[in-house]
Design a protein around this motif. Structure first.
Motif, PDB file in Angstrom:
ATOM      1  N   ILE A  97      23.115 -13.174   0.724  1.00  0.00           N
ATOM      2  CA  ILE A  97      24.547 -13.488   0.650  1.00  0.00           C
ATOM      3  C   ILE A  97      25.249 -13.222   1.982  1.00  0.00           C
ATOM      4  O   ILE A  97      25.934 -14.091   2.529  1.00  0.00           O
ATOM      5  N   LYS A  98      25.063 -12.014   2.523  1.00  0.00           N
ATOM      6  CA  LYS A  98      25.818 -11.592   3.702  1.00  0.00           C
ATOM      7  C   LYS A  98      25.287 -12.158   5.018  1.00  0.00           C
ATOM      8  O   LYS A  98      26.057 -12.382   5.955  1.00  0.00           O
ATOM      9  N   GLU A  99      23.981 -12.377   5.101  1.00  0.00           N
ATOM     10  CA  GLU A  99      23.414 -12.766   6.392  1.00  0.00           C
ATOM     11  C   GLU A  99      22.823 -14.173   6.421  1.00  0.00           C
ATOM     12  O   GLU A  99      22.829 -14.823   7.460  1.00  0.00           O
ATOM     13  N   VAL A 100      22.312 -14.628   5.300  1.00  0.00           N
ATOM     14  CA  VAL A 100      21.805 -16.005   5.248  1.00  0.00           C
ATOM     15  C   VAL A 100      22.931 -16.971   4.898  1.00  0.00           C
ATOM     16  O   VAL A 100      22.889 -18.148   5.235  1.00  0.00           O
ATOM     17  N   GLY A 101      23.969 -16.443   4.232  1.00  0.00           N
ATOM     18  CA  GLY A 101      25.142 -17.263   3.948  1.00  0.00           C
ATOM     19  C   GLY A 101      25.119 -17.997   2.626  1.00  0.00           C
ATOM     20  O   GLY A 101      25.834 -18.987   2.441  1.00  0.00           O
ATOM     21  N   LEU A 102      24.323 -17.505   1.680  1.00  0.00           N
ATOM     22  CA  LEU A 102      24.284 -18.136   0.367  1.00  0.00           C
ATOM     23  C   LEU A 102      25.376 -17.566  -0.533  1.00  0.00           C
ATOM     24  O   LEU A 102      25.864 -16.458  -0.314  1.00  0.00           O
ATOM     25  N   SER A 103      25.736 -18.319  -1.539  1.00  0.00           N
ATOM     26  CA  SER A 103      26.689 -17.819  -2.526  1.00  0.00           C
ATOM     27  C   SER A 103      25.948 -16.874  -3.469  1.00  0.00           C
ATOM     28  O   SER A 103      24.710 -16.837  -3.486  1.00  0.00           O
ATOM     29  N   ALA A 104      26.704 -16.132  -4.268  1.00  0.00           N
ATOM     30  CA  ALA A 104      26.083 -15.205  -5.218  1.00  0.00           C
ATOM     31  C   ALA A 104      25.187 -15.956  -6.202  1.00  0.00           C
ATOM     32  O   ALA A 104      24.108 -15.482  -6.563  1.00  0.00           O
ATOM     33  N   ASP A 105      25.632 -17.133  -6.611  1.00  0.00           N
ATOM     34  CA  ASP A 105      24.828 -17.941  -7.537  1.00  0.00           C
ATOM     35  C   ASP A 105      23.547 -18.435  -6.868  1.00  0.00           C
ATOM     36  O   ASP A 105      22.470 -18.417  -7.466  1.00  0.00           O
ATOM     37  N   GLU A 106      23.669 -18.879  -5.613  1.00  0.00           N
ATOM     38  CA  GLU A 106      22.496 -19.382  -4.884  1.00  0.00           C
ATOM     39  C   GLU A 106      21.475 -18.277  -4.632  1.00  0.00           C
ATOM     40  O   GLU A 106      20.272 -18.521  -4.573  1.00  0.00           O
ATOM     41  N   ALA A 107      21.980 -17.051  -4.488  1.00  0.00           N
ATOM     42  CA  ALA A 107      21.100 -15.913  -4.200  1.00  0.00           C
ATOM     43  C   ALA A 107      20.478 -15.313  -5.457  1.00  0.00           C
ATOM     44  O   ALA A 107      19.699 -14.361  -5.380  1.00  0.00           O
ATOM     45  N   GLU A 108      20.817 -15.870  -6.590  1.00  0.00           N
ATOM     46  CA  GLU A 108      20.260 -15.379  -7.860  1.00  0.00           C
ATOM     47  C   GLU A 108      18.860 -15.978  -8.018  1.00  0.00           C
ATOM     48  O   GLU A 108      18.653 -16.958  -8.727  1.00  0.00           O
ATOM     49  N   MET A 109      17.901 -15.360  -7.342  1.00  0.00           N
ATOM     50  CA  MET A 109      16.535 -15.880  -7.315  1.00  0.00           C
ATOM     51  C   MET A 109      15.555 -14.820  -7.795  1.00  0.00           C
ATOM     52  O   MET A 109      15.640 -13.658  -7.401  1.00  0.00           O
ATOM     53  N   GLU A 110      14.635 -15.236  -8.614  1.00  0.00           N
ATOM     54  CA  GLU A 110      13.624 -14.323  -9.149  1.00  0.00           C
ATOM     55  C   GLU A 110      12.803 -13.685  -8.028  1.00  0.00           C
ATOM     56  O   GLU A 110      12.440 -12.510  -8.090  1.00  0.00           O
ATOM     57  N   GLU A 111      12.533 -14.472  -6.978  1.00  0.00           N
ATOM     58  CA  GLU A 111      11.686 -13.993  -5.880  1.00  0.00           C
ATOM     59  C   GLU A 111      12.317 -12.853  -5.089  1.00  0.00           C
ATOM     60  O   GLU A 111      11.618 -12.096  -4.409  1.00  0.00           O
ATOM     61  N   LEU A 112      13.645 -12.729  -5.155  1.00  0.00           N
ATOM     62  CA  LEU A 112      14.329 -11.677  -4.391  1.00  0.00           C
ATOM     63  C   LEU A 112      14.357 -10.333  -5.120  1.00  0.00           C
ATOM     64  O   LEU A 112      14.614  -9.299  -4.499  1.00  0.00           O
ATOM     65  N   LYS A 113      14.082 -10.353  -6.390  1.00  0.00           N
ATOM     66  CA  LYS A 113      14.185  -9.131  -7.191  1.00  0.00           C
ATOM     67  C   LYS A 113      13.155  -8.090  -6.749  1.00  0.00           C
ATOM     68  O   LYS A 113      11.972  -8.385  -6.619  1.00  0.00           O
ATOM     69  N   GLY A 114      13.649  -6.877  -6.506  1.00  0.00           N
ATOM     70  CA  GLY A 114      12.764  -5.786  -6.108  1.00  0.00           C
ATOM     71  C   GLY A 114      12.469  -5.729  -4.622  1.00  0.00           C
ATOM     72  O   GLY A 114      11.799  -4.809  -4.151  1.00  0.00           O
ATOM     73  N   LEU A 115      12.981  -6.704  -3.869  1.00  0.00           N
ATOM     74  CA  LEU A 115      12.755  -6.717  -2.425  1.00  0.00           C
ATOM     75  C   LEU A 115      13.917  -6.063  -1.686  1.00  0.00           C
ATOM     76  O   LEU A 115      15.069  -6.143  -2.118  1.00  0.00           O
ATOM     77  N   SER A 116      13.608  -5.451  -0.566  1.00  0.00           N
ATOM     78  CA  SER A 116      14.643  -4.869   0.285  1.00  0.00           C
ATOM     79  C   SER A 116      15.094  -5.892   1.320  1.00  0.00           C
ATOM     80  O   SER A 116      14.422  -6.906   1.554  1.00  0.00           O
TER      81      SER A 116
END
Length: 290
Positions: A236-255
């Motif tokens: 969201i903050k650095e790639v520039g995606l919206s909160a909805d766009e950043a709602e991705m299963e692959e991001l869960k648990g990652l730092s």
């Protein structure tokens, strides 16, 4: 989850982040990336690096060959030749690679290929400083922020960490007028004697790009509070995606640190491919005008 599994997940996430970001910010470049033909990219298999895994994730086709096959294939000036570490090709392949670059080809190498390929072909340009690294992570800094290869890699306030494979080869620059350093590390210099992490130079009509360590990263180091933030916050903050766009299963648990490490290398190879495709197109148009 171990480091390797985490980074595998991070690369899967980064491929989706890349597509979403480029669709918004660089749709023309994304279109170029999508139209790459299989024969445009030749990858020489390596025992220690696997750049092809990143290309598979971003759905860019390529041809994978074994080191001994370099001697037998025809290389065209419109191609990108990627040589994975360690770069143990036959001696008779070295002149062939040099001529490929001279005629306009793009050569991308990693780590031990510094000694096994570049130092042999371009002995006056650069060499391995004979002080291999430990399995380590170092803070890096982008020197040339205007370089198209580095577009979109890191934000202004980023403090990226670069993973060094055990026994990575530091780059000693011999010809500082021809070799351009793109990414450096003061920490690398303090520990291992040389600061360059990513370098490039032209030879004839072609270009060489080399980086220390392996392209497909197997771990990340989380040093700061920023690195330990969530990957979703990074999206969201650095790639520039919206909160909805950043709602991705692959991001869960990652730092954030893990996502940033994978994303930066994914964006980097995409930039390299796009820029070479543009260069080839321009060269073709200029030839047709004559």
């Amino acid at each position: 989850m171990g480091d390797f599994k985490k980074m595998e997940q991070a690369y899967k996430a980064s491929s989706k982040l890349l597509e979403k970001r480029m669709a918004k910010e660089r749709p023309i470049d994304l279109d170029i990336l999508r139209k790459v033909k299989e024969s445009s990219i030749i990858i020489v298999a390596g025992a220690y690096d696997k750049i092809e895994l990143v290309l598979e994730l971003i759905k860019v086709p390529y041809i994978l060959i074994q080191p001994h096959e370099v001697s037998h294939i025809d290389l065209r000036s419109d191609q990108i030749l990627i040589i994975n570490c360690p770069g143990n090709v036959y001696e008779d392949s070295l002149l062939k690679i040099k001529e490929f670059v001279k005629k306009g080809g793009f050569l991308f190498t990693t780590d031990w290929a510094l000694l096994n390929i570049l130092e042999k072909i371009f002995p006056r340009y650069l060499k391995y400083n004979q002080r291999h690294t430990a399995d380590d992570c170092v803070r890096v800094e982008v020197l040339d922020k205007s370089n198209k290869f580095l577009e979109g890699l890191f934000n202004e306030d980023a403090d990226p960490i670069w993973w060094l494979e055990s026994s990575s080869y530091p780059i000693q620059i011999l010809d500082k007028t021809r070799v351009k350093v793109l990414i450096v590390s003061k920490e690398m210099q303090e520990k291992y004697g040389e600061s360059p992490i990513v370098i490039t130079f032209d030879y004839g009509d072609g270009t060489i790009l080399h980086m220390t360590s392996h392209y497909y990263l197997q771990r990340a180091e989380l040093r700061t509070k920023r690195h330990k933030m969530s990957a979703k916050e990074y999206a969201i903050k650095e790639v520039g995606l919206s909160a909805d766009e950043a709602e991705m299963e692959e991001l869960k648990g990652l730092s954030l640190g893990e996502a940033e490490s994978a994303y930066s290398t994914t964006q980097f190879i995409s930039n390299v491919i796009v820029e070479q495709q543009k260069k080839v197109k321009k060269r073709k148009e200029e030839k047709e005008e004559k």
